[in-house]
Design a protein around this motif. Sequence first.
Motif, short mmCIF file in Angstrom:
data_model
loop_
_atom_site.label_atom_id
_atom_site.label_comp_id
_atom_site.label_asym_id
_atom_site.label_seq_id
_atom_site.Cartn_x
_atom_site.Cartn_y
_atom_site.Cartn_z
N LYS A 159 0.84 -1.21 0.00
CA LYS A 159 0.00 0.00 0.00
C LYS A 159 0.87 1.26 0.00
CE LYS A 159 -4.11 -1.94 2.27
NZ LYS A 159 -4.95 -1.93 3.50
N LYS A 160 1.94 1.22 0.78
CA LYS A 160 2.87 2.36 0.82
C LYS A 160 3.60 2.51 -0.51
CE LYS A 160 3.54 4.63 3.81
NZ LYS A 160 3.03 5.97 4.18
N LEU A 161 3.97 1.39 -1.14
CA LEU A 161 4.64 1.41 -2.44
C LEU A 161 3.78 2.12 -3.48
CD1 LEU A 161 6.88 0.27 -4.45
CD2 LEU A 161 5.33 -1.66 -4.75
N VAL A 162 2.50 1.76 -3.54
CA VAL A 162 1.58 2.36 -4.50
C VAL A 162 1.48 3.87 -4.27
CG1 VAL A 162 -0.87 2.49 -5.12
CG2 VAL A 162 0.26 0.27 -4.96
N GLU A 163 1.49 4.26 -2.99
CA GLU A 163 1.44 5.69 -2.64
C GLU A 163 2.72 6.39 -3.08
OE1 GLU A 163 1.90 8.05 1.52
OE2 GLU A 163 0.42 6.45 1.52
N ILE A 164 3.87 5.79 -2.79
CA ILE A 164 5.17 6.38 -3.13
C ILE A 164 5.34 6.55 -4.63
CG2 ILE A 164 7.67 5.96 -3.14
CD1 ILE A 164 7.28 4.55 -0.41
N GLU A 165 4.96 5.51 -5.39
CA GLU A 165 5.17 5.53 -6.84
C GLU A 165 3.97 6.09 -7.60
OE1 GLU A 165 6.76 1.78 -8.25
OE2 GLU A 165 8.71 2.39 -7.46
N ASN A 166 2.95 6.52 -6.86
CA ASN A 166 1.77 7.14 -7.46
C ASN A 166 1.16 6.25 -8.54
OD1 ASN A 166 -0.13 9.21 -7.66
ND2 ASN A 166 0.99 10.21 -9.33
N LEU A 167 0.99 4.98 -8.19
CA LEU A 167 0.41 4.02 -9.12
C LEU A 167 -1.12 4.04 -8.99
CD1 LEU A 167 2.91 1.06 -8.53
CD2 LEU A 167 2.91 2.72 -10.40
N PRO A 168 -1.85 3.81 -10.08
CA PRO A 168 -3.31 3.94 -10.07
C PRO A 168 -4.06 2.72 -9.55
CG PRO A 168 -2.57 3.44 -12.29
CD PRO A 168 -1.33 3.56 -11.45
N THR A 169 -3.35 1.73 -9.02
CA THR A 169 -3.98 0.49 -8.58
C THR A 169 -4.47 0.59 -7.14
OG1 THR A 169 -2.54 -0.79 -10.03
CG2 THR A 169 -3.61 -1.99 -8.24
N LYS A 170 -5.67 0.10 -6.89
CA LYS A 170 -6.19 0.00 -5.53
C LYS A 170 -5.79 -1.34 -4.94
CE LYS A 170 -10.41 0.30 -2.73
NZ LYS A 170 -11.88 0.49 -2.74
N ILE A 171 -5.18 -1.34 -3.74
CA ILE A 171 -4.71 -2.56 -3.10
C ILE A 171 -5.79 -3.06 -2.13
CG2 ILE A 171 -2.91 -3.63 -1.69
CD1 ILE A 171 -2.01 -2.66 -4.48
N ILE A 172 -6.19 -4.31 -2.31
CA ILE A 172 -7.25 -4.91 -1.51
C ILE A 172 -6.67 -6.00 -0.62
CG2 ILE A 172 -9.50 -6.05 -1.55
CD1 ILE A 172 -9.55 -3.37 -2.98
N GLY A 173 -6.84 -5.88 0.69
CA GLY A 173 -6.43 -6.92 1.62
C GLY A 173 -7.57 -7.91 1.83
N CYS A 174 -7.25 -9.20 1.82
CA CYS A 174 -8.27 -10.25 1.94
C CYS A 174 -7.97 -11.16 3.13
CB CYS A 174 -8.33 -11.08 0.67
SG CYS A 174 -8.77 -10.10 -0.80
N PRO A 175 -9.01 -11.71 3.78
CA PRO A 175 -8.84 -12.51 4.99
C PRO A 175 -7.97 -13.75 4.77
CG PRO A 175 -11.15 -11.93 4.67
CD PRO A 175 -10.44 -11.54 3.41
N ILE A 176 -7.33 -14.18 5.85
CA ILE A 176 -6.49 -15.38 5.83
C ILE A 176 -7.38 -16.61 5.67
CG2 ILE A 176 -4.87 -16.79 7.19
CD1 ILE A 176 -4.10 -14.18 8.66
N VAL A 177 -6.98 -17.51 4.79
CA VAL A 177 -7.66 -18.80 4.64
C VAL A 177 -6.84 -19.84 5.38
CG1 VAL A 177 -8.46 -20.55 3.00
CG2 VAL A 177 -8.63 -18.11 2.42
N ARG A 178 -7.52 -20.69 6.16
CA ARG A 178 -6.81 -21.59 7.06
C ARG A 178 -7.07 -23.07 6.77
NH1 ARG A 178 -4.45 -18.76 10.91
NH2 ARG A 178 -5.08 -16.58 11.17
#
Length: 282
Positions: A159-178
Amino acid sequence: MTLYTDQNSLLKALLPYRNSKKIGFIPTMGALHEGHISLINKGLEENNVVVVSIFVNPTQFDNAGDLKKYPRTLEADIALISTLKGTVFIFSPDATDLYQGKVASKHFSFDGLEHEMEGKHRKGHFDGVGTVVSLLLKAVRPDKAYFGEKDFQQLQIVKKLVEIENLPTKIIGCPIVRESNGLAMSSRNKRLSPKQFEAAAIIHETLSEVNQKFKTHSIAQLNALVQQRFSKNNDLELEYFEIANVKTLKTAKHKRKGNNYRAFIAAFAGKVRLIDNKALEE
């Protein structure tokens, strides 16, 4: 399902999906399991096409032996993806094509996120992660990219990388599968013996107990509890346990009102390194 092994072919295939249609992206290192499939299905729900990269990135391994032993199961991965409903492109380049030159990491500053937990134990790891994710995002140019919360520190860094490099992609976090015993699904689980697999249940059990006692116990007490639990287990060796601030990932010594916390564990079952984490409820 279509396989692409170079960036130019992938870019041409994605042209019809630019602008009017949505592109989802799931970066993986292969050896796919149900955790990956949950990410792909989430991507298929929200996009017109999903790109799944399968690439074992050499620059994020600080241990050459670990890189060599990392499972590579491309044929099985393709077969698994082909069972899914929806349009999926598999991107499996070699390192020369993806890096377009010397295969080496760039140096990143992620506002200190890279120095905590995994960063303390895996030198250069997040430079490698940042480099390959940056290359992949620029190659695919997705609208959304999906990452599992098992690698929560990585998720925050991306998420920080996308902010730093000003990339247009939205980063989605998904729950852990066990797994059935609570162990977080991981490609590394395939390297566990049956005995190690069962013993590794202690990781999730411990995180759950920490969460249950978070309201009533101090962080020092919880640290002692975890150390004691692992000291009695002969099959797993605790590398670290930390309770950290969700935003900064800095180790917390005391609970402060208004902050959110997460508990993190890294442990070895023989030579197999396992990680897991859990949000803590106050």
